[in-house]
Design a protein around this motif. Structure first.
Motif, PDB file in Angstrom:
ATOM      1  N   MET A   1       0.807  -1.208   0.000  1.00 14.19           N
ATOM      2  CA  MET A   1       0.000   0.000   0.000  1.00 14.19           C
ATOM      3  C   MET A   1       0.849   1.271   0.000  1.00 14.19           C
ATOM      4  O   MET A   1       0.485   2.274  -0.562  1.00 14.19           O
ATOM      5  CB  MET A   1      -0.912   0.020   1.228  1.00 14.19           C
ATOM      6  N   ALA A   2       2.028   1.221   0.652  1.00 17.66           N
ATOM      7  CA  ALA A   2       2.851   2.413   0.806  1.00 17.66           C
ATOM      8  C   ALA A   2       3.274   2.985  -0.536  1.00 17.66           C
ATOM      9  O   ALA A   2       3.490   4.173  -0.678  1.00 17.66           O
ATOM     10  CB  ALA A   2       4.076   2.106   1.654  1.00 17.66           C
ATOM     11  N   ASN A   3       3.400   2.138  -1.553  1.00 15.44           N
ATOM     12  CA  ASN A   3       3.848   2.604  -2.856  1.00 15.44           C
ATOM     13  C   ASN A   3       2.703   2.747  -3.845  1.00 15.44           C
ATOM     14  O   ASN A   3       2.920   2.938  -5.041  1.00 15.44           O
ATOM     15  CB  ASN A   3       4.903   1.641  -3.417  1.00 15.44           C
ATOM     16  N   SER A   4       1.458   2.588  -3.377  1.00 12.05           N
ATOM     17  CA  SER A   4       0.322   2.695  -4.272  1.00 12.05           C
ATOM     18  C   SER A   4       0.147   4.138  -4.720  1.00 12.05           C
ATOM     19  O   SER A   4       0.575   5.076  -4.054  1.00 12.05           O
ATOM     20  CB  SER A   4      -0.940   2.195  -3.575  1.00 12.05           C
ATOM     21  N   LYS A   5      -0.507   4.305  -5.860  1.00 14.26           N
ATOM     22  CA  LYS A   5      -0.732   5.634  -6.407  1.00 14.26           C
ATOM     23  C   LYS A   5      -1.650   6.418  -5.483  1.00 14.26           C
ATOM     24  O   LYS A   5      -2.693   5.921  -5.059  1.00 14.26           O
ATOM     25  CB  LYS A   5      -1.358   5.501  -7.796  1.00 14.26           C
ATOM     26  N   PRO A   6      -1.278   7.683  -5.133  1.00 12.22           N
ATOM     27  CA  PRO A   6      -2.123   8.473  -4.236  1.00 12.22           C
ATOM     28  C   PRO A   6      -3.516   8.690  -4.816  1.00 12.22           C
ATOM     29  O   PRO A   6      -3.691   8.839  -6.021  1.00 12.22           O
ATOM     30  CB  PRO A   6      -1.365   9.805  -4.123  1.00 12.22           C
ATOM     31  N   TYR A   7      -4.506   8.715  -3.943  1.00 15.01           N
ATOM     32  CA  TYR A   7      -5.893   8.953  -4.326  1.00 15.01           C
ATOM     33  C   TYR A   7      -6.105  10.462  -4.415  1.00 15.01           C
ATOM     34  O   TYR A   7      -5.786  11.196  -3.480  1.00 15.01           O
ATOM     35  CB  TYR A   7      -6.817   8.341  -3.275  1.00 15.01           C
ATOM     36  N   ARG A   8      -6.612  10.942  -5.531  1.00 13.28           N
ATOM     37  CA  ARG A   8      -6.787  12.388  -5.726  1.00 13.28           C
ATOM     38  C   ARG A   8      -8.178  12.818  -5.271  1.00 13.28           C
ATOM     39  O   ARG A   8      -9.185  12.227  -5.651  1.00 13.28           O
ATOM     40  CB  ARG A   8      -6.569  12.763  -7.190  1.00 13.28           C
ATOM     41  N   ILE A   9      -8.211  13.881  -4.463  1.00 14.00           N
ATOM     42  CA  ILE A   9      -9.472  14.446  -3.980  1.00 14.00           C
ATOM     43  C   ILE A   9      -9.596  15.876  -4.506  1.00 14.00           C
ATOM     44  O   ILE A   9      -8.753  16.731  -4.222  1.00 14.00           O
ATOM     45  CB  ILE A   9      -9.528  14.441  -2.446  1.00 14.00           C
ATOM     46  N   SER A  10     -10.641  16.120  -5.273  1.00 17.59           N
ATOM     47  CA  SER A  10     -10.791  17.409  -5.948  1.00 17.59           C
ATOM     48  C   SER A  10     -11.914  18.269  -5.394  1.00 17.59           C
ATOM     49  O   SER A  10     -12.066  19.416  -5.828  1.00 17.59           O
ATOM     50  CB  SER A  10     -11.025  17.190  -7.449  1.00 17.59           C
ATOM     51  N   SER A  11     -12.696  17.730  -4.484  1.00 14.29           N
ATOM     52  CA  SER A  11     -13.844  18.510  -3.995  1.00 14.29           C
ATOM     53  C   SER A  11     -14.082  18.294  -2.508  1.00 14.29           C
ATOM     54  O   SER A  11     -13.683  17.282  -1.932  1.00 14.29           O
ATOM     55  CB  SER A  11     -15.102  18.116  -4.770  1.00 14.29           C
ATOM     56  N   ILE A  12     -14.744  19.265  -1.910  1.00 13.41           N
ATOM     57  CA  ILE A  12     -15.134  19.183  -0.502  1.00 13.41           C
ATOM     58  C   ILE A  12     -16.132  18.040  -0.305  1.00 13.41           C
ATOM     59  O   ILE A  12     -16.083  17.293   0.677  1.00 13.41           O
ATOM     60  CB  ILE A  12     -15.770  20.509  -0.036  1.00 13.41           C
ATOM     61  N   THR A  13     -17.027  17.869  -1.279  1.00 15.26           N
ATOM     62  CA  THR A  13     -18.034  16.798  -1.204  1.00 15.26           C
ATOM     63  C   THR A  13     -17.372  15.429  -1.118  1.00 15.26           C
ATOM     64  O   THR A  13     -17.808  14.561  -0.351  1.00 15.26           O
ATOM     65  CB  THR A  13     -18.953  16.856  -2.442  1.00 15.26           C
ATOM     66  N   GLU A  14     -16.287  15.231  -1.870  1.00 11.75           N
ATOM     67  CA  GLU A  14     -15.568  13.948  -1.866  1.00 11.75           C
ATOM     68  C   GLU A  14     -14.931  13.686  -0.505  1.00 11.75           C
ATOM     69  O   GLU A  14     -14.934  12.559  -0.009  1.00 11.75           O
ATOM     70  CB  GLU A  14     -14.492  13.960  -2.967  1.00 11.75           C
ATOM     71  N   ILE A  15     -14.422  14.717   0.124  1.00 15.55           N
ATOM     72  CA  ILE A  15     -13.839  14.568   1.468  1.00 15.55           C
ATOM     73  C   ILE A  15     -14.899  14.093   2.459  1.00 15.55           C
ATOM     74  O   ILE A  15     -14.677  13.147   3.220  1.00 15.55           O
ATOM     75  CB  ILE A  15     -13.245  15.907   1.953  1.00 15.55           C
ATOM     76  N   HIS A  16     -16.042  14.740   2.439  1.00 15.02           N
ATOM     77  CA  HIS A  16     -17.123  14.379   3.361  1.00 15.02           C
ATOM     78  C   HIS A  16     -17.595  12.946   3.114  1.00 15.02           C
ATOM     79  O   HIS A  16     -17.879  12.207   4.064  1.00 15.02           O
ATOM     80  CB  HIS A  16     -18.280  15.364   3.213  1.00 15.02           C
ATOM     81  N   ARG A  17     -17.661  12.570   1.838  1.00 18.70           N
ATOM     82  CA  ARG A  17     -18.106  11.204   1.508  1.00 18.70           C
ATOM     83  C   ARG A  17     -17.123  10.182   2.057  1.00 18.70           C
ATOM     84  O   ARG A  17     -17.524   9.191   2.683  1.00 18.70           O
ATOM     85  CB  ARG A  17     -18.240  11.049  -0.014  1.00 18.70           C
ATOM     86  N   LEU A  18     -15.825  10.410   1.855  1.00 15.04           N
ATOM     87  CA  LEU A  18     -14.809   9.458   2.312  1.00 15.04           C
ATOM     88  C   LEU A  18     -14.754   9.367   3.833  1.00 15.04           C
ATOM     89  O   LEU A  18     -14.455   8.313   4.395  1.00 15.04           O
ATOM     90  CB  LEU A  18     -13.430   9.876   1.778  1.00 15.04           C
ATOM     91  N   MET A  19     -15.022  10.479   4.512  1.00 17.47           N
ATOM     92  CA  MET A  19     -14.971  10.494   5.966  1.00 17.47           C
ATOM     93  C   MET A  19     -16.294  10.075   6.601  1.00 17.47           C
ATOM     94  O   MET A  19     -16.425  10.060   7.834  1.00 17.47           O
ATOM     95  CB  MET A  19     -14.579  11.894   6.465  1.00 17.47           C
ATOM     96  N   GLY A  20     -17.285   9.763   5.783  1.00 17.60           N
ATOM     97  CA  GLY A  20     -18.575   9.351   6.308  1.00 17.60           C
ATOM     98  C   GLY A  20     -19.327  10.478   6.980  1.00 17.60           C
ATOM     99  O   GLY A  20     -20.081  10.268   7.934  1.00 17.60           O
ATOM    100  N   LEU A  21     -19.124  11.710   6.469  1.00 14.48           N
ATOM    101  CA  LEU A  21     -19.759  12.891   7.049  1.00 14.48           C
ATOM    102  C   LEU A  21     -20.973  13.322   6.223  1.00 14.48           C
ATOM    103  O   LEU A  21     -21.080  12.970   5.041  1.00 14.48           O
ATOM    104  CB  LEU A  21     -18.744  14.044   7.103  1.00 14.48           C
ATOM    105  N   PRO A  22     -21.869  14.107   6.821  1.00 14.34           N
ATOM    106  CA  PRO A  22     -23.004  14.622   6.056  1.00 14.34           C
ATOM    107  C   PRO A  22     -22.526  15.525   4.914  1.00 14.34           C
ATOM    108  O   PRO A  22     -21.376  15.963   4.885  1.00 14.34           O
ATOM    109  CB  PRO A  22     -23.791  15.435   7.097  1.00 14.34           C
ATOM    110  N   LYS A  23     -23.426  15.818   4.015  1.00 16.80           N
ATOM    111  CA  LYS A  23     -23.126  16.698   2.886  1.00 16.80           C
ATOM    112  C   LYS A  23     -22.600  18.037   3.410  1.00 16.80           C
ATOM    113  O   LYS A  23     -23.123  18.581   4.387  1.00 16.80           O
ATOM    114  CB  LYS A  23     -24.404  16.920   2.068  1.00 16.80           C
ATOM    115  N   PRO A  24     -21.537  18.582   2.802  1.00 18.07           N
ATOM    116  CA  PRO A  24     -20.970  19.841   3.308  1.00 18.07           C
ATOM    117  C   PRO A  24     -21.964  20.996   3.214  1.00 18.07           C
ATOM    118  O   PRO A  24     -22.789  21.055   2.307  1.00 18.07           O
ATOM    119  CB  PRO A  24     -19.752  20.076   2.403  1.00 18.07           C
ATOM    120  N   HIS A  25     -21.841  21.915   4.177  1.00 19.10           N
ATOM    121  CA  HIS A  25     -22.742  23.061   4.208  1.00 19.10           C
ATOM    122  C   HIS A  25     -22.412  24.042   3.089  1.00 19.10           C
ATOM    123  O   HIS A  25     -23.279  24.785   2.639  1.00 19.10           O
ATOM    124  CB  HIS A  25     -22.639  23.760   5.565  1.00 19.10           C
TER     125      HIS A  25
END
Length: 302
Positions: free
Chosen positions: A1-25
């Motif tokens: 896993m340490a050498n795997s390609k980094p996962y790209r996050i381009s939006s606030i919505t994607e962060i909330h989804r990955l963290m299991g959080l509600p839709k961003p305000h």
């Protein structure tokens, strides 16, 4: 896993989804509370297309530069779009507390920070060169973050963006002040860095094989010290009032004076031996530093 390609996050919505959080305000800015956050995304490393500012507590055993610290005070780190963030080696610490502030670059358009944010050099520091805060400093930063959060949770109007930007700019300015304080107060670590810079530079100038490759760069020293070049440059400027290049030039002039006064080597030979590709460049530097040409300096000894 340490050498795997980094996962790209381009939006606030994607962060909330990955963290299991509600839709961003708000779609372009969000503050995530880290206390009690246990959602394991299974992602080893991420690249954010966002600005990320974090405040953490409970990160025992952090590596800071070349040393390891256990600490209770708040710890801040700053990332600009395109930087890689790797997960904690042992997973999320059980006592982790703090927050992460995510800002999409689009939020800064047509504001005072759109261009100015690039002048804050600490966005280019490594995460191991984080900012350690006193209790008073932490209160200042946390109050500004609360103000930002209150504003984007309120009903947005034509003043909202300007108000948030003003709080964000104040936060960045305070962080810059606190970094300058850190360079001064962490004396043991910083003086060790200065001593190591001196040793590395002396070793380089005494090694003809290395000098044949040219003069050392800031990156050469940064790599040797396991620091980012931006952090090393900022640290040296604060502690010595000189840039890395000025320190190199000062040492070069010392070495040149030694050779001019104790050997019969020609000025050109000394220039090449000190890593200069062209003797004229050596002559120009020497004269700018000593107000004498190398030959005039030599003749003063005869």
């Amino acid at each position: 896993m340490a050498n795997s390609k980094p996962y790209r996050i381009s939006s606030i919505t994607e962060i909330h989804r990955l963290m299991g959080l509600p839709k961003p305000h708000h779609p372009l800015i969000s503050i995530v509370d880290l206390k009690g956050l246990r959602n394991d995304t299974g992602i080893d490393a991420v690249v954010f297309d966002l600005y990320v500012i974090s405040m953490k507590r409970g990160c025992d055993g952090l590596h800071y530069g070349q040393q390891k610290y256990d600490f209770d005070e708040g710890l801040m780190a700053f990332m600009s779009p395109g930087q890689i963030l790797r997960g904690e080696e042992n997973g999320v610490p059980p006592d982790l507390d703090g927050w992460m502030l995510f800002v999409h670059p689009d939020f800064l358009w047509n504001t005072s920070l759109a261009a100015r944010i690039k002048r804050y050099e600490y966005f280019s520091y490594a995460t191991s060169e984080a900012l350690f805060l006193s209790d008073k400093e932490e209160l200042v930063i946390n109050d500004l973050v609360k103000n930002i959060k209150t504003e984007y949770y309120s009903n947005m109007d034509k003043f909202s963006q300007d108000i948030i930007i003003s709080h964000l700019e104040a936060l960045l300015n305070y962080a810059e002040r606190f970094y300058q304080r850190q360079f001064i107060t962490r004396k043991i670590t910083n003086h060790q860095v200065l001593n190591q810079v001196e040793q590395i530079l002396t070793g380089y100038l005494n090694n003809e094989a290395l000098l044949s490759k040219g003069l050392p760069t800031v990156q050469y020293f940064a790599d040797a010290l396991n620091l980012s070049s931006k952090y090393l440059s900022s640290l040296l400027k604060q502690l010595t009032g000189q840039t890395m290049q000025q320190i190199i030039h000062e040492k070069l002039i010392e070495k040149a004076k030694e050779k001019l006064s104790t050997t019969s080597m020609s000025v050109s030979e000394i220039a090449y031996q000190l890593g200069f590709e062209h003797p004229q460049s050596f002559n120009k530097l020497f004269k700018s530093k000593t107000k004498q040409s190398p030959l005039d300096f030599r003749q003063s000894f005869n």
